[in-house]
Scaffold this motif. Structure first.
Motif, mmCIF file in Angstrom:
data_model
loop_
_atom_site.group_PDB
_atom_site.id
_atom_site.type_symbol
_atom_site.label_atom_id
_atom_site.label_comp_id
_atom_site.label_asym_id
_atom_site.label_seq_id
_atom_site.Cartn_x
_atom_site.Cartn_y
_atom_site.Cartn_z
ATOM 1 N N GLY A 389 68.959 33.351 63.127
ATOM 2 C CA GLY A 389 68.510 34.207 62.032
ATOM 3 C C GLY A 389 69.481 35.364 61.826
ATOM 4 N N VAL A 390 69.666 35.783 60.569
ATOM 5 C CA VAL A 390 70.458 36.986 60.301
ATOM 6 C C VAL A 390 69.673 37.901 59.364
ATOM 7 N N LEU A 391 69.660 39.170 59.693
ATOM 8 C CA LEU A 391 68.973 40.188 58.891
ATOM 9 C C LEU A 391 69.830 41.446 58.948
ATOM 10 N N GLY A 392 69.665 42.346 57.992
ATOM 11 C CA GLY A 392 70.475 43.552 58.057
ATOM 12 C C GLY A 392 70.260 44.439 56.853
ATOM 13 N N ASN A 393 71.035 45.542 56.813
ATOM 14 C CA ASN A 393 70.854 46.520 55.743
ATOM 15 C C ASN A 393 72.004 46.503 54.741
ATOM 16 N N HIS A 394 72.910 45.513 54.850
ATOM 17 C CA HIS A 394 74.080 45.500 53.976
ATOM 18 C C HIS A 394 74.417 44.052 53.621
ATOM 19 N N GLN A 395 74.157 43.673 52.367
ATOM 20 C CA GLN A 395 74.227 42.247 52.003
ATOM 21 C C GLN A 395 75.622 41.644 52.165
ATOM 22 N N SER A 396 76.678 42.403 51.836
ATOM 23 C CA SER A 396 77.991 41.747 51.917
ATOM 24 C C SER A 396 78.397 41.496 53.371
ATOM 25 N N LEU A 397 77.946 42.338 54.275
ATOM 26 C CA LEU A 397 78.185 42.092 55.707
ATOM 27 C C LEU A 397 77.458 40.814 56.145
ATOM 28 N N ILE A 398 76.226 40.669 55.691
ATOM 29 C CA ILE A 398 75.441 39.463 56.009
ATOM 30 C C ILE A 398 76.129 38.223 55.434
ATOM 31 N N GLU A 400 79.310 37.786 54.756
ATOM 32 C CA GLU A 400 80.521 37.473 55.549
ATOM 33 C C GLU A 400 80.148 36.675 56.790
ATOM 34 N N LEU A 401 79.109 37.129 57.475
ATOM 35 C CA LEU A 401 78.697 36.466 58.714
ATOM 36 C C LEU A 401 78.210 35.041 58.444
ATOM 37 N N ILE A 402 77.472 34.871 57.342
ATOM 38 C CA ILE A 402 76.973 33.538 56.990
ATOM 39 C C ILE A 402 78.149 32.590 56.725
ATOM 40 N N LYS A 403 79.172 33.118 56.049
ATOM 41 C CA LYS A 403 80.352 32.299 55.729
ATOM 42 C C LYS A 403 81.066 31.864 57.013
ATOM 43 N N VAL A 404 81.283 32.806 57.917
ATOM 44 C CA VAL A 404 81.946 32.464 59.183
ATOM 45 C C VAL A 404 81.076 31.493 59.991
ATOM 46 N N GLY A 405 79.768 31.671 59.883
ATOM 47 C CA GLY A 405 78.844 30.766 60.566
ATOM 48 C C GLY A 405 79.019 29.328 60.111
ATOM 49 N N ARG A 406 79.216 29.149 58.809
ATOM 50 C CA ARG A 406 79.416 27.813 58.257
ATOM 51 C C ARG A 406 80.723 27.213 58.788
ATOM 52 N N GLU A 407 81.771 28.055 58.811
ATOM 53 C CA GLU A 407 83.081 27.558 59.242
ATOM 54 C C GLU A 407 83.112 27.201 60.735
ATOM 55 N N THR A 408 82.382 27.973 61.534
ATOM 56 C CA THR A 408 82.418 27.725 62.980
ATOM 57 C C THR A 408 81.380 26.695 63.413
ATOM 58 N N GLY A 409 80.507 26.296 62.489
ATOM 59 C CA GLY A 409 79.421 25.388 62.860
ATOM 60 C C GLY A 409 78.274 26.130 63.528
ATOM 61 N N GLU A 410 78.337 27.476 63.534
ATOM 62 C CA GLU A 410 77.242 28.277 64.095
ATOM 63 C C GLU A 410 76.453 28.862 62.923
ATOM 64 N N TRP A 411 75.574 28.032 62.374
ATOM 65 C CA TRP A 411 74.886 28.366 61.133
ATOM 66 C C TRP A 411 73.949 29.551 61.267
ATOM 67 N N LEU A 412 73.968 30.369 60.219
ATOM 68 C CA LEU A 412 73.039 31.504 60.148
ATOM 69 C C LEU A 412 72.155 31.331 58.923
ATOM 70 N N TRP A 413 70.932 31.788 59.034
ATOM 71 C CA TRP A 413 70.018 31.742 57.883
ATOM 72 C C TRP A 413 69.382 33.112 57.729
ATOM 73 N N GLN A 414 69.495 33.659 56.525
ATOM 74 C CA GLN A 414 68.985 35.025 56.321
ATOM 75 C C GLN A 414 67.461 35.065 56.184
ATOM 76 N N LEU A 415 66.867 36.015 56.858
ATOM 77 C CA LEU A 415 65.418 36.286 56.742
ATOM 78 C C LEU A 415 65.258 37.692 56.158
ATOM 79 N N PRO A 416 64.110 37.976 55.536
ATOM 80 C CA PRO A 416 63.969 39.259 54.828
ATOM 81 C C PRO A 416 63.703 40.449 55.753
ATOM 82 N N LEU A 417 64.058 41.616 55.229
ATOM 83 C CA LEU A 417 63.829 42.859 55.961
ATOM 84 C C LEU A 417 63.086 43.829 55.021
#
Ligand code: BES
Ligand code: MN
Ligand code: ZN
Length: 501
Positions: A389-398, A400-417
Motif C-alpha cells: 500500500g502507498v499513502l501520503g500527503n503529496h501526489q507527485s511523490l506517490i 513517482e513511487l508507483i512508477k518505480v514500483g512497476r519497473e522493479t516489479g514491486e507493485w504499489l497501490w494507493q489507498l486514501p488518506l
C-alpha cells in the motif's frame, strides 16, 4: 556467492554448463533460434516442435548439445508475448534459471536488446538481479541439510558487440548489488528474533558501511529521552533488550537537505499487553522488514555512489509484554509534543515511527520523507499479496513511487488518506489515540496517524505488511521473507540523483 560477468562470445563457444536462450512466445523462427538450429544440424527445430515449447512465460526446454557446443546443455526459456514483455519477466525467468544453478555451477545467458526499445543495459541489470535473487536460500540454521551451501555460482552474459562491454559491466554490477541487497533484507528478516535483536541489527549496519564515508549515529534510550521520544520509549519499555534509533547519513553534497528514508524496525512484535493470537506469531520476527529495506537500499545508494544526500532512520525495538510494558490506557508524549492514548499496544509501529518522523523533520531538515513499514494486517485484507500500500500527503511523490514500483516489479497501490480518518483516532483523554476502537480502514488510519508527525514536509508511507512474506518459491521469489522494498527505495532514490557511479 554469485559471480556475474559480461563476455563477447558466441553461443557455441562459451565455456559454461548451460547456455540459456530466451525466446518470445511464437517467435520460434528468430535469427537466434535459426543459428542454434544450424549448430544442431537441423535437429533443434524438430526437438522444439515435438516438445510443445511455445515460448510461453513458464515454458522451458532443455536440450543436450552432444558435442555441438562447448556447454553440455542449452535451455530455451520462454518470455511470453513480446507485446506484453517487461523487465520483470526477465527477472522471473532468470530467477527460475538460478534454481538450476544448484547443480550446474556455470550459467551463460545470451543477451540481446528487447522489444519496445528496451536497451541491452536494462536487460543485463534485470537478468542479474533475477538470477541473484532466485538463487537465494536461508539455510544458516540448518545444520544437517546435505543440500546446504550452494557454493560459488557464475553467470556470464554473452554479447556479440565488444563496444557494448563497458556500459553492460556497469549495469551488471548494479544488478548484482540490487539483488544482493534484497537478499540481505531477506536474511535480516528471516533471522530468528532471538538473534536479530536491535543491537545485532546495528552491528550488521556498522559492518556493512565499515569501508565507506557514511556517518552512523546511534540514539540510545537515554538520548531518546533527551529528545522527548516518549512514543518510541513506550514501546521499548516492555522489552529486556535495549532499543536504538539507528541513523545513517550519506552526504556527497555539501549543505543540501536530504531525502529521508524511515523504516520500522520491530525485531519481534508479540503485540505487547494486547498480545497477538498464537497463529503465525513467529512471522512477527520480520516486523523489522521496513528497517531491513531501508538499510539494504542504503547499501545500494552508498556503494553505487549516488550523488544525492540521503538519511536513513531506523527505530529498532522489540514489542513485548512484561510487568514494565506499556498498558492500554497509558498516555505517552511524542517528540513533537503530541499526547497519545494507547488503545492497543499492538499498534506499536506507528508509535516508533511517529517519533522517527518527527526527528526527520526537526533534526534532519528532511527535503522529503518516505517511510516503509509492516504496519497493518489490514493491508493484506485490502489488496492481498500482489502489492504494497502507498499513502501520503503529496501526489507527485506517490506517483513517482508507483512508477518505480512497476519497473522493479514491486507493485504499489494507493489507498486514501481522507481527512475524516482523523476522527477515527479521536481520544477522550489525549490529543490522539494510537488505534481506532472500531478498527475500520486499518491501513488508512495507520497512515493518518503517521501524517500527524510530518508537518508540511512531503511524505509517503509504504505499508509492506501485505508483501512481507512470499508464500512459495516462484520466479525470483523464494519462500520465506521477501526482502520487499529494498530495490524499490534504492531505484527511487537513484532516479533523483544527478549521477550514479
Ligand atoms: N506488525 C503488525 C502488522 C502485521 C500483521 C504485519 C501481519 C505483517 C503481518 C502491526 O504492528 C500490528 O499489529 N498492527 C495491528 C494494528 C491494529 C492494532 C490497529 C493490526 O494490523 O492488527
Ligand atoms: Mn503490532
Ligand atoms: Zn508490528
Amino acid at each position: 556467492m554469485v559471480h556475474c560477468t559480461v563476455q563477447v562470445v558466441s553461443m557455441e563457444s562459451v565455456d559454461a554448463d548451460i547456455v540459456v536462450v530466451p525466446v518470445f512466445e511464437s517467435e520460434l523462427s528468430s535469427p537466434r533460434l535459426t543459428t542454434l538450429n544450424t549448430i544442431f544440424g537441423g535437429y533443434l527445430k524438430s526437438a522444439v516442435a515435438g516438445s510443445g515449447f511455445k515460448g510461453k512465460e513458464t515454458d522451458q526446454l532443455t536440450l543436450y548439445s552432444l558435442g555441438k557446443m562447448r556447454a553440455s546443455q542449452v535451455v530455451l526459456i520462454g518470455l511470453g508475448k513480446k507485446s506484453k514483455f517487461d523487465t520483470d519477466g526477465l527477472r522471473k525467468a532468470a530467477g527460475e534459471v538460478a534454481k538450476k544453478a544448484k547443480t550446474l555451477k556455470h550459467v551463460a545467458w545470451i543477451l540481446e536488446a528487447g522489444p519496445k526499445g528496451l536497451a541491452q543495459e536494462g536487460i543485463a541489470s534485470a537478468v542479474t538481479e533475477g538470477f541473484v535473487m532466485g538463487g537465494y536460500r536461508f539455510d544458516r540454521y540448518k545444520k544437517g541439510d546435505k543440500d546446504k551451501g550452494r557454493g560459488d555460482v557464475s553467470l556470464t552474459l554473452c554479447v556479440a558487440d565488444p563496444s557494448d562491454l563497458n556500459g553492460l559491466e556497469v549495469m551488471v554490477k548494479r544488478g548484482q548489488l540490487l539483488g544482493e541487497s534484497t537478499n540481505l533484507a531477506r536474511d535480516l528478516a528471516n533471522t530468528p528474533p532471538n538473534d536479530m535483536m536491535p543491537d545485532h541489527f546495528v552491528k550488521v549496519a556498522k559492518g556493512l558501511f565499515k569501508k565507506t564515508s557514511v556517518e552512523i549515529e546511534i540514539i540510545d534510550q537515554k538520548k531518546a529521552a533527551h529528545y522527548g521520544m516518549g512514543a518510541f520509549l513506550g514501546v521499548a519499555q516492555g522489552s529486556k533488550s535495549d532499543a536504538y534509533i539507528l541513523i545513517i547519513r550519506h552526504r556527497p553534497k555539501k549543505g543540501a537537505a536530504p531525502i529521508v528514508l524511515v523504516g520500522k524496525g520491530v525485531t519481534f512484535d508479540s503485540g505487547g499487553i494486547s498480545i497477538k493470537p498464537g497463529k503465525a506469531m513467529s512471522d512477527m520476527k520480520a516486523d523489522m522488514s521496513g528497517a531491513a529495506a531501508v538499510l539494504s537500499a542504503m547499501n545500494v545508494i552508498v556503494k553505487l555512489g549516488a550523488d544525492i544526500n540521503v538519511t536513513a532512520i531506523m527505530p529498532l525495538t522489540e514489542n513485548m509484554p512484561s510487568g514494565g510494558a506499556l498498558r492500554p490506557g497509558d498516555v505517552v508524549t511524542a517528540m513533537n509534543g503530541k499526547t497519545i492514548e494507547i488503545i492497543n499496544t499492538d499498534a506499536e509501529g506507528r508509535l516508533i515511527l511517529g517519533d522517527a518522523l518527527a526527528y526527520a523533520v526537526r533534526e534532519e531538515n528532511a527535503a522529503k520523507i518516505v517511510d516503509i513499514a509492516t504496519l497493518t494486517g489490514a493491508c493484506s485484507v485490502a489488496i492481498g499479496d500482489l502489492a504494497a500500500g502507498v499513502l501520503g500527503n503529496h501526489q507527485s511523490l506517490i506517483d513517482e513511487l508507483i512508477k518505480v514500483g512497476r519497473e522493479t516489479g514491486e507493485w504499489l497501490w494507493q489507498l486514501p488518506l481522507f481527512d475524516g480518518y482523523l476522527d477515527y483516532l479521536k481520544s477522550d483523554t489525549a490529543d490522539i489515540a494510537n488505534a481506532s476502537e472500531a478498527g475500520k480502514a486499518g491501513t488508512c488510519t495507520g497512515a493518518k496517524f503517521l501524517e500527524q508527525f510530518v508537518g508540511s514536509t512531503h511524505w509517503a508511507h509504504l505499508d509492506i505488511a501485505s508483501v512481507m512474506k512470499c508464500p512459495n518459491t516462484k520466479g525470483y521469489m523464494v519462500k520465506g521473507m521477501s526482502g520487499a522494498g529494498a530495490r524499490l527505495l534504492a531505484e527511487w532514490v537513484m532516479a533523483q540523483a544527478a549521477k550514479v557511479i
